[in-house]
Design a protein around this motif. Structure first.
Motif, PDB file in Angstrom:
ATOM      1  N   GLY A 198       0.744  -1.305  -0.207  1.00 12.49           N
ATOM      2  CA  GLY A 198       0.167   0.056  -0.090  1.00 12.49           C
ATOM      3  C   GLY A 198       0.746   1.069   0.092  1.00 12.49           C
ATOM      4  N   SER A 202      -4.083   2.473  -2.393  1.00  8.96           N
ATOM      5  CA  SER A 202      -4.932   2.054  -1.399  1.00  8.96           C
ATOM      6  C   SER A 202      -5.218   0.661  -1.554  1.00  8.96           C
ATOM      7  CB  SER A 202      -6.178   2.815  -1.127  1.00  8.96           C
ATOM      8  OG  SER A 202      -7.172   2.343  -0.630  1.00  8.96           O
ATOM      9  N   ILE A 203      -4.952  -0.202  -0.595  1.00  9.60           N
ATOM     10  CA  ILE A 203      -5.247  -1.904  -0.659  1.00  9.60           C
ATOM     11  C   ILE A 203      -6.889  -2.007  -0.982  1.00  9.60           C
ATOM     12  CG2 ILE A 203      -3.156  -2.424   0.741  1.00  9.60           C
ATOM     13  CD1 ILE A 203      -5.378  -3.247   2.714  1.00  9.60           C
ATOM     14  N   THR A 204      -7.791  -1.136  -0.951  1.00  6.54           N
ATOM     15  CA  THR A 204      -8.947  -1.492  -1.058  1.00  6.54           C
ATOM     16  C   THR A 204      -9.426  -1.370  -2.653  1.00  6.54           C
ATOM     17  OG1 THR A 204      -9.432   0.953  -0.846  1.00  6.54           O
ATOM     18  CG2 THR A 204      -9.827  -0.283   1.008  1.00  6.54           C
ATOM     19  N   LEU A 206      -7.463  -3.210  -4.537  1.00 10.02           N
ATOM     20  CA  LEU A 206      -6.855  -4.512  -5.134  1.00 10.02           C
ATOM     21  C   LEU A 206      -8.062  -5.633  -5.121  1.00 10.02           C
ATOM     22  CD1 LEU A 206      -3.891  -4.662  -2.887  1.00 10.02           C
ATOM     23  CD2 LEU A 206      -4.037  -4.134  -5.274  1.00 10.02           C
ATOM     24  N   GLU A 211      -6.015  -8.140  -1.330  1.00 12.38           N
ATOM     25  CA  GLU A 211      -6.264  -7.310  -0.401  1.00 12.38           C
ATOM     26  C   GLU A 211      -6.357  -8.129   1.040  1.00 12.38           C
ATOM     27  OE1 GLU A 211      -9.883  -4.605   1.586  1.00 12.38           O
ATOM     28  OE2 GLU A 211     -10.043  -5.325  -0.587  1.00 12.38           O
ATOM     29  N   SER A 214      -2.470  -8.504   1.603  1.00 10.31           N
ATOM     30  CA  SER A 214      -1.978  -7.134   2.000  1.00 10.31           C
ATOM     31  C   SER A 214      -2.064  -7.373   3.496  1.00 10.31           C
ATOM     32  CB  SER A 214      -2.457  -6.315   1.264  1.00 10.31           C
ATOM     33  OG  SER A 214      -2.114  -6.281  -0.199  1.00 10.31           O
ATOM     34  N   ARG A 215      -3.376  -7.641   4.027  1.00  2.96           N
ATOM     35  CA  ARG A 215      -3.790  -7.437   5.332  1.00  2.96           C
ATOM     36  C   ARG A 215      -2.882  -8.531   6.441  1.00  2.96           C
ATOM     37  NH1 ARG A 215      -7.960  -3.687   6.030  1.00  2.96           N
ATOM     38  NH2 ARG A 215      -9.041  -3.282   4.359  1.00  2.96           N
ATOM     39  N   ASP A 235      -6.505   2.772   5.628  1.00  2.00           N
ATOM     40  CA  ASP A 235      -7.330   1.659   5.221  1.00  2.00           C
ATOM     41  C   ASP A 235      -7.396   0.941   6.255  1.00  2.00           C
ATOM     42  OD1 ASP A 235      -7.548   2.093   2.389  1.00  2.00           O
ATOM     43  OD2 ASP A 235      -5.464   1.347   1.933  1.00  2.00           O
TER      44      ASP A 235
END
Length: 268
Positions: A198, A202-204, A206, A211, A214-215, A235
């Motif tokens: 990120g 913004s990973i949102t 993806l 996503e 990434s989390r 995010d």
């Protein structure tokens, strides 16, 4: 040489060798400050080039991200990426250099416990990361007119991120026996995780699978936390990010302390 045994009782300088730990930390700070143009100024130039290139390439045509202009969204990500990479470089290069030159024994022989040794190395990484962060923040204020929405969150995540990366640097350098091996770890582990966290987006935006991946990337929470501190938007919940970062840092620090206690890949 092994570390002094904890079972030998109270050491003559107390249960914690504060002076020894401070001396090791001071040595680490002096080591990177002796080449300040390389360790402090160069990251500022690199971060500035990133911002300049992105601004020229897509800045004017890119819409707002998370409600803020793209360049302002991008700046905290580049700042954090630079900070954590420098924290990693400080601890990793110090230990690998000592191993390559054969003087790692000079660090193992003093009456420092494994925990004190790790703390000394980590402190040097935190100071280097923080100095780089301050320099870049000044540049952001001067050239982008950016302020800091939540200074305390910035400080907390810079320290937490530098601790995480400093510990990761220790693990990488203990495992590596030469600079080529350390470079392999940096190129195939650290850099990809930093870029896919990120920093630039913004990973949102993806796909759901990416996503989700990434989390579970600790780098994402460090970068997102600093972004929250600078911009006030993120995010993820900063408390969740701080907890995740602290938990993963604790695991890495535990590995570092264990390896220094046993002398794993450190003893000649």
């Amino acid at each position: 040489m092994s570390q002094p045994s904890e079972s030998m009782g109270v050491r003559r300088f107390g249960r914690v060798n504060w002076q020894g730990t401070w001396t090791l930390a001071e040595r680490e700070v002096r080591r990177f400050m002796n080449v300040w143009a390389q360790t402090i100024v160069a990251p500022l130039v690199t971060a500035g080039l990133f911002l300049l290139i992105f601004n020229i390439a897509i800045g004017p045509t890119r819409g707002d991200v998370m409600g803020v202009p793209f360049m302002q969204f991008l700046a905290p990500g580049i700042l954090t990426m630079t900070v954590i990479q420098n924290a990693f470089s400080n601890t990793s290069s110090s230990i690998v250099s000592a191993k390559v030159m054969g003087n790692i024994v000079d660090t193992l022989m003093p009456p420092l416990s494994a925990t004190e040794t790790v703390v000394g190395y980590i402190a040097g990484g935190i100071v280097r990361g923080a100095l780089v962060g301050v320099v870049i923040l000044i540049g952001m204020a001067l050239f982008l007119g950016m302020g800091i929405a939540n200074p305390l969150w910035v400080i907390v995540f810079v320290i937490a991120g530098s601790t995480f990366m400093g510990a990761l640097g220790i693990i990488a350098s203990v495992y590596a026996n030469k600079f080529d091996q350390l470079a392999t770890i940096a190129n195939f582990v650290v850099t990809p995780l930093a870029f896919l966290s990120g920093t630039f987006y913004s990973i949102t935006s993806l796909p759901p699978v990416l996503e989700m991946l990434s989390r579970i990337n600790p780098f994402f929470y460090i970068i997102d936390g600093v972004r929250f501190g600078v911009l006030g938007v993120s995010d993820s919940d900063p408390w969740l990010g701080l907890g995740f970062t602290c938990a993963t840092s604790a695991i890495l620090l535990g590995i570092c302390i264990r390896w220094f206690k046993t002398g794993y890949r450190l003893k000649p």
